[in-house]
Design an enzyme around this catalytic site. Structure first.
Site, PDB file in Angstrom:
ATOM      1  N   HIS A  43      17.692  20.004  -5.328  1.00 31.30           N
ATOM      2  CA  HIS A  43      16.242  20.189  -5.431  1.00 31.30           C
ATOM      3  C   HIS A  43      15.943  21.543  -6.072  1.00 31.30           C
ATOM      4  O   HIS A  43      16.374  22.592  -5.593  1.00 31.30           O
ATOM      5  CB  HIS A  43      15.643  20.111  -4.027  1.00 31.30           C
ATOM      6  CG  HIS A  43      14.150  20.103  -3.977  1.00 31.30           C
ATOM      7  ND1 HIS A  43      13.399  18.966  -4.169  1.00 31.30           N
ATOM      8  CD2 HIS A  43      13.259  21.089  -3.728  1.00 31.30           C
ATOM      9  CE1 HIS A  43      12.119  19.254  -4.054  1.00 31.30           C
ATOM     10  NE2 HIS A  43      11.998  20.547  -3.781  1.00 31.30           N
ATOM     11  N   MET A  93       7.900  27.215  -9.637  1.00 35.51           N
ATOM     12  CA  MET A  93       6.596  27.760  -9.209  1.00 35.51           C
ATOM     13  C   MET A  93       6.050  28.695 -10.277  1.00 35.51           C
ATOM     14  O   MET A  93       6.810  29.495 -10.846  1.00 35.51           O
ATOM     15  CB  MET A  93       6.762  28.550  -7.914  1.00 35.51           C
ATOM     16  CG  MET A  93       7.395  27.756  -6.797  1.00 35.51           C
ATOM     17  SD  MET A  93       7.576  28.784  -5.337  1.00 35.51           S
ATOM     18  CE  MET A  93       8.479  27.667  -4.269  1.00 35.51           C
ATOM     19  N   HIS A 122      11.039  19.796  -8.692  1.00 32.25           N
ATOM     20  CA  HIS A 122       9.738  19.823  -8.009  1.00 32.25           C
ATOM     21  C   HIS A 122       8.842  20.848  -8.698  1.00 32.25           C
ATOM     22  O   HIS A 122       9.011  22.051  -8.522  1.00 32.25           O
ATOM     23  CB  HIS A 122       9.989  20.181  -6.531  1.00 32.25           C
ATOM     24  CG  HIS A 122       8.750  20.265  -5.701  1.00 32.25           C
ATOM     25  ND1 HIS A 122       8.761  20.806  -4.428  1.00 32.25           N
ATOM     26  CD2 HIS A 122       7.463  19.873  -5.931  1.00 32.25           C
ATOM     27  CE1 HIS A 122       7.539  20.751  -3.926  1.00 32.25           C
ATOM     28  NE2 HIS A 122       6.728  20.201  -4.814  1.00 32.25           N
ATOM     29  N   MET A 131       5.750  22.876  -9.000  1.00 31.60           N
ATOM     30  CA  MET A 131       4.566  23.392  -8.303  1.00 31.60           C
ATOM     31  C   MET A 131       3.828  24.274  -9.306  1.00 31.60           C
ATOM     32  O   MET A 131       3.788  25.505  -9.193  1.00 31.60           O
ATOM     33  CB  MET A 131       5.004  24.179  -7.059  1.00 31.60           C
ATOM     34  CG  MET A 131       5.452  23.260  -5.928  1.00 31.60           C
ATOM     35  SD  MET A 131       6.410  24.123  -4.679  1.00 31.60           S
ATOM     36  CE  MET A 131       8.007  24.091  -5.472  1.00 31.60           C
ATOM     37  N   MET A 172       4.691  16.971   1.329  1.00 33.20           N
ATOM     38  CA  MET A 172       4.985  18.358   1.687  1.00 33.20           C
ATOM     39  C   MET A 172       4.664  18.556   3.170  1.00 33.20           C
ATOM     40  O   MET A 172       3.563  18.242   3.626  1.00 33.20           O
ATOM     41  CB  MET A 172       4.128  19.336   0.865  1.00 33.20           C
ATOM     42  CG  MET A 172       4.507  19.474  -0.598  1.00 33.20           C
ATOM     43  SD  MET A 172       6.204  20.032  -0.884  1.00 33.20           S
ATOM     44  CE  MET A 172       6.245  21.607  -0.028  1.00 33.20           C
ATOM     45  N   GLY A 180       5.241  26.844  -1.698  1.00 35.17           N
ATOM     46  CA  GLY A 180       5.293  28.226  -2.188  1.00 35.17           C
ATOM     47  C   GLY A 180       6.475  29.021  -1.670  1.00 35.17           C
ATOM     48  O   GLY A 180       6.989  29.883  -2.377  1.00 35.17           O
ATOM     49  N   PHE A 181       6.907  28.730  -0.460  1.00 38.15           N
ATOM     50  CA  PHE A 181       7.979  29.547   0.133  1.00 38.15           C
ATOM     51  C   PHE A 181       8.922  28.696   0.972  1.00 38.15           C
ATOM     52  O   PHE A 181       8.490  27.713   1.582  1.00 38.15           O
ATOM     53  CB  PHE A 181       7.372  30.654   1.016  1.00 38.15           C
ATOM     54  CG  PHE A 181       6.444  31.563   0.252  1.00 38.15           C
ATOM     55  CD1 PHE A 181       6.945  32.677  -0.421  1.00 38.15           C
ATOM     56  CD2 PHE A 181       5.087  31.280   0.164  1.00 38.15           C
ATOM     57  CE1 PHE A 181       6.091  33.494  -1.165  1.00 38.15           C
ATOM     58  CE2 PHE A 181       4.225  32.089  -0.583  1.00 38.15           C
ATOM     59  CZ  PHE A 181       4.734  33.204  -1.243  1.00 38.15           C
ATOM     60  N   ASP A 191       9.534  17.551   2.313  1.00 40.95           N
ATOM     61  CA  ASP A 191       9.976  18.888   1.890  1.00 40.95           C
ATOM     62  C   ASP A 191       9.241  19.963   2.684  1.00 40.95           C
ATOM     63  O   ASP A 191       8.006  20.011   2.663  1.00 40.95           O
ATOM     64  CB  ASP A 191       9.671  19.009   0.378  1.00 40.95           C
ATOM     65  CG  ASP A 191      10.133  20.319  -0.247  1.00 40.95           C
ATOM     66  OD1 ASP A 191      10.838  21.096   0.421  1.00 40.95           O
ATOM     67  OD2 ASP A 191       9.783  20.540  -1.427  1.00 40.95           O
TER      68      ASP A 191
HETATM   69  C1  DX5 Z   1       8.522  25.027  -0.705  1.00 38.90           C
HETATM   70  C2  DX5 Z   1       9.541  24.283  -1.501  1.00 38.90           C
HETATM   71  C3  DX5 Z   1      10.680  23.771  -0.711  1.00 38.90           C
HETATM   72  C4  DX5 Z   1      11.494  24.817  -0.005  1.00 38.90           C
HETATM   73  C5  DX5 Z   1      11.862  24.237   1.301  1.00 38.90           C
HETATM   74  O1  DX5 Z   1       7.381  25.203  -1.455  1.00 38.90           O
HETATM   75  O2  DX5 Z   1       8.968  23.170  -2.154  1.00 38.90           O
HETATM   76  O3  DX5 Z   1      11.530  22.920  -1.475  1.00 38.90           O
HETATM   77  O4  DX5 Z   1      12.659  25.199  -0.683  1.00 38.90           O
HETATM   78  O5  DX5 Z   1      12.464  25.213   2.051  1.00 38.90           O
HETATM   79  P1  DX5 Z   1      12.823  25.078   3.597  1.00 38.90           P
HETATM   80  O6  DX5 Z   1      13.743  23.884   3.732  1.00 38.90           O
HETATM   81  O7  DX5 Z   1      13.487  26.367   3.868  1.00 38.90           O
HETATM   82  O8  DX5 Z   1      11.532  24.884   4.343  1.00 38.90           O
HETATM   83 ZN    ZN Z   2      10.347  21.700  -3.083  1.00 37.49          ZN
END
Ligand code: DX5
Ligand code: ZN
Length: 216
Positions: free
Chosen positions: A35, A39, A68, A70, A140, A145-146, A174
């Site tokens: 994945h 961003m 992915h 974003m 989601m 974002g994080f 996710d």
């Molecule tokens: C967040 C991302 C995720 C992130 C998930 O915006 O889209 O893919 O990497 O991270 P964890 O599994 O640490 O919540």
């Molecule tokens: Zn993601």
């Protein structure tokens, strides 16, 4: 009863970007997908990686590249990411509400898989009309974002709503996935899970990945 296979997609957002190849090799034997979180600092308040990094990743792994996006205006980046080696392009409904079908068609024109993602506050009702047009819906379970955020359990209701509308679409979840939250998602009908922090902070990555696949 035949066991359902859960597609685990380790998120490199939690990897060490200075040692990306080594960190990809750590998950490669145990997961089919990788994945990649893209961003832009506009759609989400963070900046991660882009096309050149995907191109470099493509050279070092045969894993299926689950990308992915974003980002705003995702349609403009479909071709660059596919040329770089992405196998699946997932984009956000909220980033292009008026151009969803056009964006799906663009991805499909390259014979690649298309995914549509919704943020925690977006309802299934809003994307109902698109579910049969895509290969994957990404629910989601944190605000995008994080990495390393807490799982929002209410989001799991959306999994069963989507599954009731389409039995074949891949439902990916996710954000905040670990051995406990994975079970909640799979019980509701999810069949793909993204995990960053849980996998990359584990001492035993093989065990961590196997613990996400409940095969119920
Ligand atoms: C967040 C991302 C995720 C992130 C998930 O915006 O889209 O893919 O990497 O991270 P964890 O599994 O640490 O919540
Ligand atoms: Zn993601």
């Amino acid at each position: 009863m035949e066991k359902k296979k859960i597609i685990i997609s380790p998120s490199i957002l939690s990897a060490d970007f200075a040692n990306l190849e080594a960190d990809i090799k750590k998950v490669e034997p145990y997961a089919p997908w990788l994945h990649i979180d893209v961003m832009d600092g506009h759609f989400v308040p963070n900046i991660s990686i882009g096309v050149p990094v995907v191109k470099s990743i493509r050279k070092v792994t045969k894993l299926f590249l689950d990308t992915h996006l974003m980002i705003e205006n995702p349609i403009n980046y479909v071709e660059p990411f596919i040329s770089a080696g992405s196998d699946l392009i997932t984009f956000h409904y909220e980033a292009c509400r008026d151009r969803v079908i056009e964006t799906i068609e663009k991805i499909k024109s390259f014979n690649k898989m298309a995914g549509l993602s919704i943020k925690p506050k977006t309802s299934v009702d809003e994307i109902k009309q698109y579910i049969n047009l895509v290969d994957l819906i990404l629910v989601m379970s944190v605000e995008p974002g994080f990495g390393g955020q807490k799982f929002i359990e209410e989001c799991t209701n959306k999994i069963s709503q989507i599954r009731a509308l389409n039995k074949d679409v891949i439902i990916q979840v996710d954000g905040g996935i670990n051995d406990k939250t994975a079970k909640l998602c799979i019980e509701k009908g999810a069949n793909s899970l993204v995990a960053g922090n849980y996998i990359y902070s584990a001492n035993d990555i093989k065990k961590a990945i196997s613990e996400l696949d409940f095969n119920i």
